[in-house]
Enzyme design. Structure first.
Site, PDB file in Angstrom:
ATOM      1  N   GLU A  41     -28.815  17.145  21.234  1.00 46.31           N
ATOM      2  CA  GLU A  41     -29.681  18.129  21.867  1.00 46.31           C
ATOM      3  C   GLU A  41     -30.841  18.458  20.948  1.00 46.31           C
ATOM      4  O   GLU A  41     -30.654  18.671  19.754  1.00 46.31           O
ATOM      5  CB  GLU A  41     -28.874  19.405  22.174  1.00 46.31           C
ATOM      6  CG  GLU A  41     -29.654  20.384  23.048  1.00 46.31           C
ATOM      7  CD  GLU A  41     -28.841  21.627  23.381  1.00 46.31           C
ATOM      8  OE1 GLU A  41     -28.593  21.850  24.560  1.00 46.31           O
ATOM      9  OE2 GLU A  41     -28.466  22.356  22.461  1.00 46.31           O
ATOM     10  N   HIS A  78     -20.293  26.083  24.952  1.00 47.07           N
ATOM     11  CA  HIS A  78     -21.508  25.248  24.874  1.00 47.07           C
ATOM     12  C   HIS A  78     -21.249  23.918  25.563  1.00 47.07           C
ATOM     13  O   HIS A  78     -20.128  23.439  25.577  1.00 47.07           O
ATOM     14  CB  HIS A  78     -21.905  25.011  23.414  1.00 47.07           C
ATOM     15  CG  HIS A  78     -22.724  26.120  22.869  1.00 47.07           C
ATOM     16  ND1 HIS A  78     -24.049  25.987  22.547  1.00 47.07           N
ATOM     17  CD2 HIS A  78     -22.406  27.416  22.645  1.00 47.07           C
ATOM     18  CE1 HIS A  78     -24.500  27.145  22.126  1.00 47.07           C
ATOM     19  NE2 HIS A  78     -23.537  28.032  22.171  1.00 47.07           N
ATOM     20  N   ASP A 112     -31.529  30.115  22.335  1.00 50.67           N
ATOM     21  CA  ASP A 112     -30.455  29.149  22.066  1.00 50.67           C
ATOM     22  C   ASP A 112     -30.488  28.714  20.588  1.00 50.67           C
ATOM     23  O   ASP A 112     -31.276  29.243  19.802  1.00 50.67           O
ATOM     24  CB  ASP A 112     -30.641  27.962  23.040  1.00 50.67           C
ATOM     25  CG  ASP A 112     -29.351  27.229  23.333  1.00 50.67           C
ATOM     26  OD1 ASP A 112     -28.296  27.674  22.863  1.00 50.67           O
ATOM     27  OD2 ASP A 112     -29.396  26.202  24.042  1.00 50.67           O
ATOM     28  N   HIS A 127     -22.757  18.472  24.022  1.00 52.09           N
ATOM     29  CA  HIS A 127     -24.061  18.643  24.671  1.00 52.09           C
ATOM     30  C   HIS A 127     -24.432  17.369  25.410  1.00 52.09           C
ATOM     31  O   HIS A 127     -24.323  16.282  24.846  1.00 52.09           O
ATOM     32  CB  HIS A 127     -25.158  18.908  23.630  1.00 52.09           C
ATOM     33  CG  HIS A 127     -25.129  20.271  23.038  1.00 52.09           C
ATOM     34  ND1 HIS A 127     -25.295  20.496  21.700  1.00 52.09           N
ATOM     35  CD2 HIS A 127     -24.970  21.497  23.610  1.00 52.09           C
ATOM     36  CE1 HIS A 127     -25.259  21.797  21.465  1.00 52.09           C
ATOM     37  NE2 HIS A 127     -25.052  22.426  22.612  1.00 52.09           N
TER      38      HIS A 127
END
Ligand SMILES: [Zn+2]
Length: 352
Positions: free
Chosen positions: A179, A262, A106, A223
Site C-alpha cells: 500500500e 486493516h 491513515d 492490504h
C-alpha cells in the site's frame, strides 16, 4: 446503527462514544479511504440515506492527489495541503447532509511524520476558532520499530493530541501486502500476528495518557486483494488479547480493547464477523471501494461506447450531439452510484 449522533465531523469524546456504541452492539464502522471528492460525496450520501455514522480516512498520497498531481510533495507539501482542504470540505458536506463523520488520517510512519506534525498544528488552529479539531483522529504506524520504540513515539504524539482530546490509532504487528509504495510482502511470518502480551503492553502504556485510542493489532491482515492470501486471518488473537488484558490488569469490563481491522478488502466474511465479535469497531476498506467506483464508470463507458467516440454523431443519427453522454458529470455519477450500492451492502454485513 440505529442511534443518532450529532451531525458533522465528530471530535473529542464523541469519537470514542461512537466506538463504544459500536462495540456494545457488535457493529464495525466501515472506514473508507477516498480518492477525489466524488468518493467523499458518495460516502456521505450513502450514510445520510441509511442514517449511520461513517469513517472517512485520508491517506498520505490520497491527500496529495486531492490537491492535484501538479504540486510537488517535497516535505509533504501536497499531502499536508490536500489533507487540510479535504478535511474542511468534509466538515461542510457532512453538516449539509446531516451525517456524523469520524474524520481520520491513515498510516503515517516516521518518514512521513512531518505530515502529522503539521496537521496537529492545524487541529490546534481549528480548535481555537471553532472549539473542535479539524480531524477526529490520526493513525501513527511505527510498527516497523521494535514495540517499545513504537509505543514510546506514539506516546509523545498522543500527549499532544490529548491536549485537544483527540483519538489515536496505533499499529502493532505488520499488515501484509502492499500500500502506498510500502511493500510488506516479504516479512517474517511471525510479524503478521500480534501477541496478546504485546496488545497488553500497548493498552497499559497508552491508558496512562487517555482512554481515547484504538489498536490495529494484526492477525494476518493484508492490504490489497490477491488471488490467494499467503497468510491466514486468525481473529482468535483478538479474543485472546481481550482475555489476557482482563486477567493481567484485573479488569472486569468485557472486551476492554477497541480493535481496528486493516485490509478489510477481499476478506472472508465469516472471519470479518468473528473479529467484530472480539472487539473490532473499525474496518478499513480501500481496494474494494476503488474497484466499485471504477466498475460503475467502466460499465457506462462500455454500454455507451458509440456515444463517446465523437462530439457529434451516434447510433441515433449522424448529426446528433453527444454532450449529455460524455459530460464527466454523467460518468463520474455512474461511479458514485455503483460505489453507493456496494457501500450499503457493506454496512449491512459489518455486524455480528
Ligand atoms: Zn492499513
Amino acid at each position: 446503527m440505529s442511534k443518532k449522533f450529532p451531525p458533522g465531523v465528530a471530535t473529542g469524546n464523541l469519537v470514542m462514544n461512537i466506538f463504544k456504541y459500536a462495540k456494545k452492539n457488535c457493529i464495525a464502522i466501515p472506514a473508507i479511504n477516498i480518492t477525489g471528492f466524488n468518493m467523499i460525496n458518495a460516502i456521505i450520501e450513502t450514510a445520510a440515506e441509511i442514517n449511520v455514522p461513517v469513517i472517512i480516512q485520508i491517506s498520505n498520497l490520497g491527500a496529495a492527489f486531492n490537491i492535484g498531481k501538479g504540486l510537488n510533495n517535497k516535505n509533504q507539501y501536497s499531502s499536508i495541503l490536500g489533507s487540510i482542504y479535504t478535511a474542511k470540505y468534509i466538515h461542510q458536506v457532512s453538516k449539509a447532509y446531516r451525517v456524523t463523520v469520524i474524520l481520520h488520517t491513515d498510516h503515517c510512519n516516521n518518514e512521513k511524520i512531518l505530515w502529522i506534525k503539521k496537521l496537529l498544528k492545524e487541529n490546534k488552529k481549528h480548535f481555537k476558532l471553532f472549539n473542535k479539531t479539524l480531524f477526529s483522529s490520526h493513525m501513527l504506524d511505527f510498527s516497523n520499530e521494535p514495540i517499545k520504540n513504537n509505543i514510546k513515539m506514539c506516546k509523545y504524539y498522543f500527549s499532544l493530541m490529548n491536549e485537544m482530546n483527540m483519538t489515536l490509532e496505533v499499529e502493532i504487528g505488520i499488515t501484509g501486502g502492499e500500500e502506498e509504495g510500502i511493500n510488506n510482502m516479504k516479512i517474517n511470518y511471525d510479524k503478521f500476528y500480534t501477541k496478546p502480551k504485546e496488545v497488553a503492553y500497548v493498552y497499559n502504556n497508552l491508558k496512562k495518557i487517555s482512554s481515547n485510542f484504538i489498536i490495529a493489532a494484526t492477525f494476518g491482515n493484508v492490504h490489497g486483494v490477491y488471488k490467494s492470501h499467503f497468510i491466514n486471518l486468525k481473529p482468535k488473537i483478538l479474543y485472546k488479547s481481550q482475555k489476557y488484558i482482563n486477567k493481567k490488569f484485573n479488569i472486569k469490563q468485557k472486551k476492554p480493547v477497541f480493535f481496528v481491522f486493516h485490509g478489510g478488502s477481499g476478506s472472508n466474511l465469516k472471519k470479518l464477523k468473528e473479529s467484530i465479535k472480539y472487539g473490532v469497531v473499525k474496518i478499513n476498506l480501500d481496494t474494494d471501494m476503488q474497484y466499485y467506483f471504477t466498475c460503475g464508470v467502466r460499465n457506462y463507458m462500455e454500454y455507451k461506447k458509440k456515444f463517446l467516440k465523437n462530439q457529434i454523431g451516434n447510433p441515433k443519427g449522424k448529426n446528433k450531439p453527444n454532450k449529455k453522454y460524455y459530460s464527466p458529470r454523467i460518468w463520474l455519477r455512474k461511479g458514485e452510484k455503483e460505489f453507493k450500492i456496494n457501500l450499503k451492502k457493506i454496512f449491512k454485513k459489518f455486524k455480528y
